[in-house]
Scaffold this motif. Structure first.
Motif, PDB file in Angstrom:
ATOM      1  N   GLN A 160     -17.065 -12.573   1.405  1.00 33.90           N
ATOM      2  CA  GLN A 160     -15.869 -11.782   1.108  1.00 33.90           C
ATOM      3  C   GLN A 160     -16.291 -10.582   0.277  1.00 33.90           C
ATOM      4  O   GLN A 160     -17.137 -10.694  -0.606  1.00 33.90           O
ATOM      5  N   ALA A 161     -15.677  -9.420   0.573  1.00 33.02           N
ATOM      6  CA  ALA A 161     -16.087  -8.185  -0.103  1.00 33.02           C
ATOM      7  C   ALA A 161     -15.367  -8.017  -1.433  1.00 33.02           C
ATOM      8  O   ALA A 161     -14.137  -8.159  -1.519  1.00 33.02           O
ATOM      9  N   PHE A 162     -16.158  -7.741  -2.468  1.00 36.30           N
ATOM     10  CA  PHE A 162     -15.625  -7.413  -3.801  1.00 36.30           C
ATOM     11  C   PHE A 162     -16.113  -6.020  -4.176  1.00 36.30           C
ATOM     12  O   PHE A 162     -17.139  -5.560  -3.666  1.00 36.30           O
ATOM     13  N   ILE A 163     -15.349  -5.351  -5.043  1.00 37.07           N
ATOM     14  CA  ILE A 163     -15.829  -4.069  -5.579  1.00 37.07           C
ATOM     15  C   ILE A 163     -16.050  -4.220  -7.078  1.00 37.07           C
ATOM     16  O   ILE A 163     -15.140  -4.639  -7.810  1.00 37.07           O
ATOM     17  N   ALA A 164     -17.281  -3.873  -7.498  1.00 34.70           N
ATOM     18  CA  ALA A 164     -17.606  -3.873  -8.921  1.00 34.70           C
ATOM     19  C   ALA A 164     -17.597  -2.428  -9.404  1.00 34.70           C
ATOM     20  O   ALA A 164     -18.187  -1.553  -8.763  1.00 34.70           O
ATOM     21  N   PHE A 165     -16.910  -2.175 -10.537  1.00 37.04           N
ATOM     22  CA  PHE A 165     -16.870  -0.832 -11.118  1.00 37.04           C
ATOM     23  C   PHE A 165     -18.005  -0.707 -12.123  1.00 37.04           C
ATOM     24  O   PHE A 165     -17.926  -1.243 -13.227  1.00 37.04           O
TER      25      PHE A 165
ATOM     26  N   HIS B 227     -11.498  -7.468  -0.595  1.00 36.14           N
ATOM     27  CA  HIS B 227     -11.217  -8.035   0.748  1.00 36.14           C
ATOM     28  C   HIS B 227      -9.730  -8.272   0.974  1.00 36.14           C
ATOM     29  O   HIS B 227      -9.254  -8.255   2.119  1.00 36.14           O
ATOM     30  N   ASN B 228      -9.003  -8.463  -0.158  1.00 38.33           N
ATOM     31  CA  ASN B 228      -7.555  -8.687   0.001  1.00 38.33           C
ATOM     32  C   ASN B 228      -6.845  -7.488   0.633  1.00 38.33           C
ATOM     33  O   ASN B 228      -5.774  -7.633   1.209  1.00 38.33           O
ATOM     34  N   ALA B 229      -7.453  -6.295   0.519  1.00 34.37           N
ATOM     35  CA  ALA B 229      -6.833  -5.095   1.090  1.00 34.37           C
ATOM     36  C   ALA B 229      -6.882  -5.102   2.611  1.00 34.37           C
ATOM     37  O   ALA B 229      -6.204  -4.303   3.262  1.00 34.37           O
ATOM     38  N   PHE B 230      -7.703  -6.004   3.173  1.00 38.58           N
ATOM     39  CA  PHE B 230      -7.790  -6.068   4.642  1.00 38.58           C
ATOM     40  C   PHE B 230      -7.433  -7.440   5.185  1.00 38.58           C
ATOM     41  O   PHE B 230      -7.115  -7.575   6.357  1.00 38.58           O
ATOM     42  N   ASP B 231      -7.500  -8.472   4.329  1.00 40.44           N
ATOM     43  CA  ASP B 231      -7.115  -9.815   4.790  1.00 40.44           C
ATOM     44  C   ASP B 231      -5.644  -9.824   5.183  1.00 40.44           C
ATOM     45  O   ASP B 231      -5.234 -10.462   6.148  1.00 40.44           O
TER      46      ASP B 231
ATOM     47  N   GLN C 286      -3.884  -2.094  -4.487  1.00 38.86           N
ATOM     48  CA  GLN C 286      -3.599  -3.237  -3.630  1.00 38.86           C
ATOM     49  C   GLN C 286      -4.128  -4.556  -4.197  1.00 38.86           C
ATOM     50  O   GLN C 286      -3.539  -5.601  -3.950  1.00 38.86           O
ATOM     51  N   THR C 287      -5.269  -4.509  -4.903  1.00 44.22           N
ATOM     52  CA  THR C 287      -5.941  -5.787  -5.183  1.00 44.22           C
ATOM     53  C   THR C 287      -6.263  -6.059  -6.650  1.00 44.22           C
ATOM     54  O   THR C 287      -6.704  -7.165  -6.975  1.00 44.22           O
TER      55      THR C 287
ATOM     56  N   SER D 173     -17.587  20.439   1.552  1.00 37.04           N
ATOM     57  CA  SER D 173     -18.344  19.492   0.728  1.00 37.04           C
ATOM     58  C   SER D 173     -17.488  19.084  -0.467  1.00 37.04           C
ATOM     59  O   SER D 173     -17.389  17.903  -0.801  1.00 37.04           O
ATOM     60  N   LEU D 174     -16.858  20.060  -1.097  1.00 36.32           N
ATOM     61  CA  LEU D 174     -15.971  19.727  -2.221  1.00 36.32           C
ATOM     62  C   LEU D 174     -14.782  18.899  -1.748  1.00 36.32           C
ATOM     63  O   LEU D 174     -14.306  18.024  -2.467  1.00 36.32           O
ATOM     64  N   GLY D 175     -14.302  19.164  -0.519  1.00 38.13           N
ATOM     65  CA  GLY D 175     -13.193  18.369   0.023  1.00 38.13           C
ATOM     66  C   GLY D 175     -13.584  16.929   0.268  1.00 38.13           C
ATOM     67  O   GLY D 175     -12.781  16.011   0.122  1.00 38.13           O
ATOM     68  N   GLN D 176     -14.854  16.724   0.637  1.00 38.03           N
ATOM     69  CA  GLN D 176     -15.316  15.363   0.967  1.00 38.03           C
ATOM     70  C   GLN D 176     -15.600  14.524  -0.278  1.00 38.03           C
ATOM     71  O   GLN D 176     -15.433  13.303  -0.251  1.00 38.03           O
ATOM     72  N   ILE D 177     -16.045  15.161  -1.344  1.00 37.21           N
ATOM     73  CA  ILE D 177     -16.525  14.380  -2.501  1.00 37.21           C
ATOM     74  C   ILE D 177     -15.468  13.399  -3.043  1.00 37.21           C
ATOM     75  O   ILE D 177     -15.804  12.267  -3.378  1.00 37.21           O
ATOM     76  N   PRO D 178     -14.169  13.749  -3.111  1.00 41.73           N
ATOM     77  CA  PRO D 178     -13.192  12.754  -3.617  1.00 41.73           C
ATOM     78  C   PRO D 178     -12.770  11.702  -2.598  1.00 41.73           C
ATOM     79  O   PRO D 178     -11.914  10.866  -2.926  1.00 41.73           O
ATOM     80  N   GLN D 179     -13.318  11.708  -1.373  1.00 43.00           N
ATOM     81  CA  GLN D 179     -12.739  10.832  -0.348  1.00 43.00           C
ATOM     82  C   GLN D 179     -12.788   9.356  -0.728  1.00 43.00           C
ATOM     83  O   GLN D 179     -11.820   8.622  -0.527  1.00 43.00           O
ATOM     84  N   ASN D 180     -13.894   8.912  -1.290  1.00 45.83           N
ATOM     85  CA  ASN D 180     -13.979   7.491  -1.644  1.00 45.83           C
ATOM     86  C   ASN D 180     -13.239   7.183  -2.933  1.00 45.83           C
ATOM     87  O   ASN D 180     -12.670   6.097  -3.097  1.00 45.83           O
ATOM     88  N   HIS D 181     -13.236   8.158  -3.833  1.00 43.33           N
ATOM     89  CA  HIS D 181     -12.449   8.017  -5.072  1.00 43.33           C
ATOM     90  C   HIS D 181     -10.987   7.705  -4.717  1.00 43.33           C
ATOM     91  O   HIS D 181     -10.392   6.756  -5.258  1.00 43.33           O
ATOM     92  N   LEU D 182     -10.446   8.468  -3.771  1.00 38.97           N
ATOM     93  CA  LEU D 182      -9.039   8.262  -3.392  1.00 38.97           C
ATOM     94  C   LEU D 182      -8.847   6.922  -2.688  1.00 38.97           C
ATOM     95  O   LEU D 182      -7.850   6.233  -2.899  1.00 38.97           O
ATOM     96  N   GLY D 183      -9.822   6.552  -1.850  1.00 37.95           N
ATOM     97  CA  GLY D 183      -9.749   5.250  -1.183  1.00 37.95           C
ATOM     98  C   GLY D 183      -9.788   4.112  -2.189  1.00 37.95           C
ATOM     99  O   GLY D 183      -9.039   3.133  -2.080  1.00 37.95           O
ATOM    100  N   VAL D 184     -10.645   4.246  -3.196  1.00 38.14           N
ATOM    101  CA  VAL D 184     -10.787   3.203  -4.215  1.00 38.14           C
ATOM    102  C   VAL D 184      -9.502   3.069  -5.040  1.00 38.14           C
ATOM    103  O   VAL D 184      -9.088   1.953  -5.385  1.00 38.14           O
ATOM    104  N   LEU D 185      -8.862   4.215  -5.333  1.00 38.50           N
ATOM    105  CA  LEU D 185      -7.605   4.142  -6.092  1.00 38.50           C
ATOM    106  C   LEU D 185      -6.589   3.261  -5.374  1.00 38.50           C
ATOM    107  O   LEU D 185      -5.857   2.487  -5.998  1.00 38.50           O
TER     108      LEU D 185
END
Lengths: 397, 145
Positions: free
Chosen positions: A177-182, A225-229, A103-104, A86-98
């Motif tokens: 198109q996908a955007f990420i809002a922080f 979306h630029n990370a996948f376009d 990239q974008t 569970s602790l290993g999984q919690i940062p998974q999206n944090h790392l993806g977002v970094l």
């Protein structure tokens, strides 16, 4: 739940990251079973995890981080997950977002958010939709109006959101198109509910997020979306973290299997005095060992392929990274399930007693390996080899 | 010999693992070439994923062979070297067996493979299991004749 970020140590090298992970994992292992049994969210452990600096190791050197290899990222997540997945999984999206930031985002955004991460700020995620047709369809809307953006929607499987200081949220614009809002915690209209009651990965708090007319500055939005376009390593990066969690589960289950197989009663027909003398148990351990070592070796190759795709992003390097990460994904899923099931076979009936809570390994393996189906990874690899079709680019490849 | 006796091994060699891996690749390539000519099955999702499965097994065998080569050339102790070599043999044999079955299922032919009665795979599982479960060291390959 979490209000102010801890102040974080800054890790400077790959070797330091791995040493820190080993030290933390030894502490996280002590109460992993109790946390699972009581579904006690790892609040103090997460603050310790953040303070260690491990959540900032992928921040590039140019922005003050260690910019470690993805071989190291996978190793760190594997080590932590072997102790508590569970602790290993919690940062998974944090790392993806970094990586999506890298990239974008604009230079100004990179400097700002990478700086926050190095201080110890945690990103959660509000990516998956509660009600959309499939994983890639976003119903959450983002509308731009001058200097602000407004987000409305409903999300699910928001691992880490409850523990996050900032919740990166995916929404589609008028052109889809996908955007990420922080979105900072406490922003009006953002609510996070701990509704996750899955039978595995119980302490990830992967609940829901609702967004009602949430307003953020335009400067807090990146064109994800630029990370996948165009071809980038972001899909493989999301996937290698998944595979590293499952490899960790396999290793944790294998270690437990050996411990309990040694203590098992000898079978009546074996002619032996001890369970550890059982020739079938010995052979089964031999089989698990090579399969899990094979998984670890492929996970490492996946990290190398991602490093190459990051250094030289193009159709070929990104496809290659997707293909190798898919191998790691298949192997880690299969062997996490295999080891956590063999555990009971070799340890015998007494190992299912509630007091041992050994089922957590299988529950965690079964739950986390459902993130995206391994059957389509065989297909992804085969379709490239047989028909020359490159893997589709999205967060699940 | 009982289950707790470590099997004797000859001079430590990766020849068999290398050979099995090379044969697995040949069978994979031949089967792939055959299926590409059969348009009606080349787009069957189950046939496609079958090649994914074979490829993964072959890549695991490659990775564990490289690891065993590194172990032999490096500073590992004898027990770790023996285990790494045994793991490489098992992975290559697994890839070969899967490739042979896929060849038969998809082409209707089966290429004859050499036997391994003199060096059985079950002894490799036993060697690894005995060391990892029970701490029983494999016999030294340096003195074994």
């Amino acid at each position: 739940m979490t209000t102010s970020p801890p102040s974080a140590h800054i890790i400077h090298s790959d070797a330091e990251a791995i040493a820190v992970a080993h030290k933390l994992a030894a502490r996280f292992a002590v109460e992993a079973s109790v946390r699972d049994r009581e579904r006690r969210l790892p609040v103090a452990e997460l603050d310790e995890f953040s303070a260690s600096g491990l959540w900032g190791i992928t921040v590039p050197k140019a922005y003050g981080g260690a910019g470690v290899s993805y071989v190291t990222v996978a190793e760190v997540i594997k080590i932590i997950s072997a102790a508590d997945p569970s602790l290993g999984q919690i940062p998974q999206n944090h790392l993806g977002v970094l990586d999506i930031l890298l990239q974008t985002a604009s230079e100004e955004q990179k400097a700002y958010y990478f700086g926050k991460v190095l201080q110890g700020y945690r990103f959660g995620n509000a990516f998956s939709e509660a009600n959309s047709k499939n994983a890639g369809a976003f119903e959450t809307r983002i509308r731009f109006d001058g200097d602000t953006a407004q987000i409305d929607g409903e999300k699910f499987y928001c691992t880490g959101a409850l523990f996050a200081h900032i919740v990166p949220t995916v929404g589609g614009n008028e052109q889809n198109q996908a955007f990420i809002a922080f979105i900072e915690r406490g922003t009006p209209g953002l609510s996070i509910v701990d509704s996750w009651d899955g039978f595995g990965q119980r302490t990830t708090a992967s609940g829901g997020v609702t967004l009602k007319a949430v307003k953020v500055s335009r400067r807090a939005v990146i064109p994800a979306h630029n990370a996948f376009d165009s071809p980038t390593a972001n899909g493989p990066i999301s996937q290698i973290i998944q595979a590293a969690v499952d490899t960790g589960i396999a290793i944790g289950a294998l270690e437990e299997t050996k411990r309990y197989a040694r203590e098992a009663r000898p079978w009546i027909d074996s002619g032996h005095d001890h369970g550890w003398q059982d020739p079938f148990s010995i052979a089964a351990i031999g089989e698990l060992e090579w399969r899990i070592h094979g998984t670890e070796a492929i996970l490492k190759k996946a990290g190398i392929a991602i490093d190459q795709a990051l250094a030289t992003p193009n159709e070929e390097t990104v496809a290659h990274a997707s293909l190798v990460v898919a191998q790691a994904k298949v192997l880690s899923a299969e062997n996490a399930l295999l080891a956590s099931s063999k555990l009971f076979e070799l340890a015998g009936t007494r190992s299912v007693l509630g007091k041992y809570n050994l089922d957590r390994h299988w529950r965690n393996a079964r739950t986390h390996t459902l993130h995206d189906p391994a059957r389509w990874k065989y297909h992804l690899i085969g379709n490239y080899l047989l028909n020359g079709v490159k893997p589709a680019r999205h967060a699940w490849n | 010999m009982n289950a707790l006796t470590q099997p004797r091994v000859g001079a430590l060699s990766l020849t068999r693992a290398q050979h099995d891996l090379a044969t697995a690749r040949q069978l994979f390539d031949a089967t792939l070439g055959f299926v590409r000519q059969q348009v009606h099955i080349a787009h069957d999702p189950l046939v496609i994923s079958r090649f994914g499965d074979l490829h993964i097994r072959i890549e695991v065998a490659v990775a564990l062979l490289e690891r065993a080569e590194g172990s032999l050339a490096g500073t590992d102790d004898d027990a770790e070297i023996s285990v790494a070599v045994a793991e490489s043999h098992l992975a290559s044999a697994d890839a070969l067996s899967a490739a042979s079955n896929a060849e038969f299922e998809l082409t209707g032919q089966r290429t004859a493979l050499p036997g391994s009665v003199d060096d059985p795979l079950r002894a490799k599982q036993q060697l690894i299991g005995n060391f990892r479960l029970n701490g029983i060291h494999p016999p030294s390959f340096r003195s074994a004749g």
